[in-house]
Design a protein around this motif. Structure first.
Motif, PDB file in Angstrom:
ATOM      1  N   HIS A 260     -35.384 -21.636  29.019  1.00 58.75           N
ATOM      2  CA  HIS A 260     -35.901 -20.701  29.480  1.00 58.75           C
ATOM      3  C   HIS A 260     -35.246 -19.829  29.470  1.00 58.75           C
ATOM      4  CE1 HIS A 260     -38.536 -18.424  31.880  1.00 58.75           C
ATOM      5  NE2 HIS A 260     -38.041 -18.109  33.020  1.00 58.75           N
ATOM      6  N   SER A 261     -33.621 -19.133  29.663  1.00 56.45           N
ATOM      7  CA  SER A 261     -33.531 -18.467  29.810  1.00 56.45           C
ATOM      8  C   SER A 261     -33.395 -17.173  28.320  1.00 56.45           C
ATOM      9  CB  SER A 261     -32.405 -19.086  30.072  1.00 56.45           C
ATOM     10  OG  SER A 261     -30.700 -17.534  30.058  1.00 56.45           O
ATOM     11  N   LEU A 262     -33.149 -18.836  27.823  1.00 53.65           N
ATOM     12  CA  LEU A 262     -33.352 -17.512  25.994  1.00 53.65           C
ATOM     13  C   LEU A 262     -34.516 -16.827  26.076  1.00 53.65           C
ATOM     14  CD1 LEU A 262     -32.214 -18.008  23.245  1.00 53.65           C
ATOM     15  CD2 LEU A 262     -33.391 -19.759  23.072  1.00 53.65           C
ATOM     16  N   ILE A 263     -35.385 -18.092  25.770  1.00 52.98           N
ATOM     17  CA  ILE A 263     -37.200 -17.206  26.239  1.00 52.98           C
ATOM     18  C   ILE A 263     -37.238 -15.854  26.353  1.00 52.98           C
ATOM     19  CG2 ILE A 263     -39.870 -17.822  25.944  1.00 52.98           C
ATOM     20  CD1 ILE A 263     -38.687 -20.486  25.608  1.00 52.98           C
ATOM     21  N   SER A 264     -36.875 -16.142  27.563  1.00 53.49           N
ATOM     22  CA  SER A 264     -36.487 -15.250  28.433  1.00 53.49           C
ATOM     23  C   SER A 264     -36.162 -13.324  27.881  1.00 53.49           C
ATOM     24  CB  SER A 264     -35.863 -15.417  30.094  1.00 53.49           C
ATOM     25  OG  SER A 264     -36.334 -14.258  31.151  1.00 53.49           O
ATOM     26  N   HIS A 265     -34.754 -13.585  27.856  1.00 53.31           N
ATOM     27  CA  HIS A 265     -34.145 -12.282  26.884  1.00 53.31           C
ATOM     28  C   HIS A 265     -34.682 -12.318  26.038  1.00 53.31           C
ATOM     29  CE1 HIS A 265     -31.239 -13.960  29.920  1.00 53.31           C
ATOM     30  NE2 HIS A 265     -31.427 -12.888  30.451  1.00 53.31           N
ATOM     31  N   PHE A 266     -34.984 -13.421  24.922  1.00 50.98           N
ATOM     32  CA  PHE A 266     -35.511 -13.506  23.451  1.00 50.98           C
ATOM     33  C   PHE A 266     -37.035 -11.786  23.698  1.00 50.98           C
ATOM     34  CE2 PHE A 266     -34.053 -14.876  19.928  1.00 50.98           C
ATOM     35  CZ  PHE A 266     -35.228 -14.539  18.855  1.00 50.98           C
ATOM     36  N   LYS A 267     -37.304 -13.054  24.619  1.00 46.73           N
ATOM     37  CA  LYS A 267     -38.264 -11.487  24.647  1.00 46.73           C
ATOM     38  C   LYS A 267     -38.789 -10.509  24.995  1.00 46.73           C
ATOM     39  CE  LYS A 267     -42.602 -13.340  25.946  1.00 46.73           C
ATOM     40  NZ  LYS A 267     -43.591 -14.875  27.218  1.00 46.73           N
TER      41      LYS A 267
END
Length: 289
Positions: A260-267
């Motif tokens: 979730h942290s990866l997806i959040s920062h990526f978006k």
């Protein structure tokens, strides 16, 4: 710790000061005060975006920074650079001081802020320095063209003297500062997958977290955590393009706590999910070979 920005200058309570003046363009703020401290007067750690200059006519104070302490005696002028984390302790007894703050916006029009960032020093050429300060104070509320030109010239002369007085220190310290920051960047580039907080860097390099934060601000104009996140995202993009690894595995390998942290920062950075990025940019095996 309270971090203070430009809006603090709009809210200074003039009723508690002997004198408070802005010029109409807000290039400078001038403050002065006189009184008596019954006990030590402490201004807790903070930093300003503006350059701060304090002249002590009566009394004594000490400026504490991560680099050490500077004692300001009666008759001294101390310059506190932009974004310099500092704490002020004024001694008991009578005091009389004058303080000039120079707007960072004006400074950036004429020089690099890095020349005075993270600096605290006692003015050596006191007589010339005070002559320019006196002219500045005298003309701060004059609107005619002649006075405004002299007023701006006084600010520039003050800045020139500040740079002149710190230049030798800058030359001596330049290589050391660059080496220290290069070591920090190398450490981050090889440990980004670990939990390298500011506290961890502080322990590793024996510098305060505030000093490390200021190094990133001064040299890269960004925060440490923004820089660390970019390093991690760059690695994640590479893995998304060149491997079939799951998002969760990529997240852990790149130092994110979870998928979730990866997806959040990526978006937030690229306005698309890792899966969407992979679909558009993945390099096929035959292309790699």
């Amino acid at each position: 710790m309270k971090i203070k920005y430009d809006e603090e200058y709009e809210n200074i309570d003039g009723e508690n000061l002997n004198l408070r003046r802005f010029d109409k363009y807000k290039y400078c703020l001038f403050l002065s005060d006189v009184g008596e401290n019954q006990e030590l007067f402490i201004v807790e750690p903070h930093w300003h975006e503006w350059l701060e200059i304090v002249h002590i006519t009566e009394g004594e104070m000490t400026v504490y920074t991560p680099q050490g302490e500077t004692i300001v005696h009666k008759g001294n002028t101390v310059v506190i650079g932009m974004q310099t984390l500092h704490k002020i302790v004024a001694e008991t007894g009578h005091y009389n001081y004058q303080c000039i703050h120079i707007n960072i916006g004006f400074i950036l029009q004429h020089m690099s802020s890095s020349l005075l960032n993270d600096k605290v020093f006692i003015v050596q050429n006191e007589e010339e320095f005070q002559s320019y300060c006196s002219t500045l104070i005298q003309l701060i509320n004059h609107d005619d063209v002649y006075s405004q030109l002299r007023y701006k010239a006084s600010i520039l002369n003050i800045l020139a003297l500040c740079v002149q007085e710190t230049q030798s220190d800058l030359l001596d310290a330049k290589d050391e500062i660059n080496d220290i920051f290069s070591d920090i960047l190398f450490y981050v580039s090889t440990h980004y997958q670990d939990n390298i907080s500011l506290q961890k860097l502080s322990q590793e390099f024996n510098y305060t977290t505030q000093h490390i934060s200021l190094l990133f601000k001064k040299n890269l104009n960004t925060t440490y955590y923004t820089y660390l996140t970019k390093i991690r995202l760059d690695r994640a993009k590479f893995l998304l393009m060149t491997t079939q690894k799951r998002n969760l595995d990529i997240a852990i390998e790149c130092g994110f706590s979870n998928e979730h942290s990866l997806i959040s920062h990526f978006k937030k950075s690229y306005h698309e999910t890792p899966s969407q990025f992979r679909k558009k940019h993945q390099i096929k095996d035959e292309t790699i070979s």
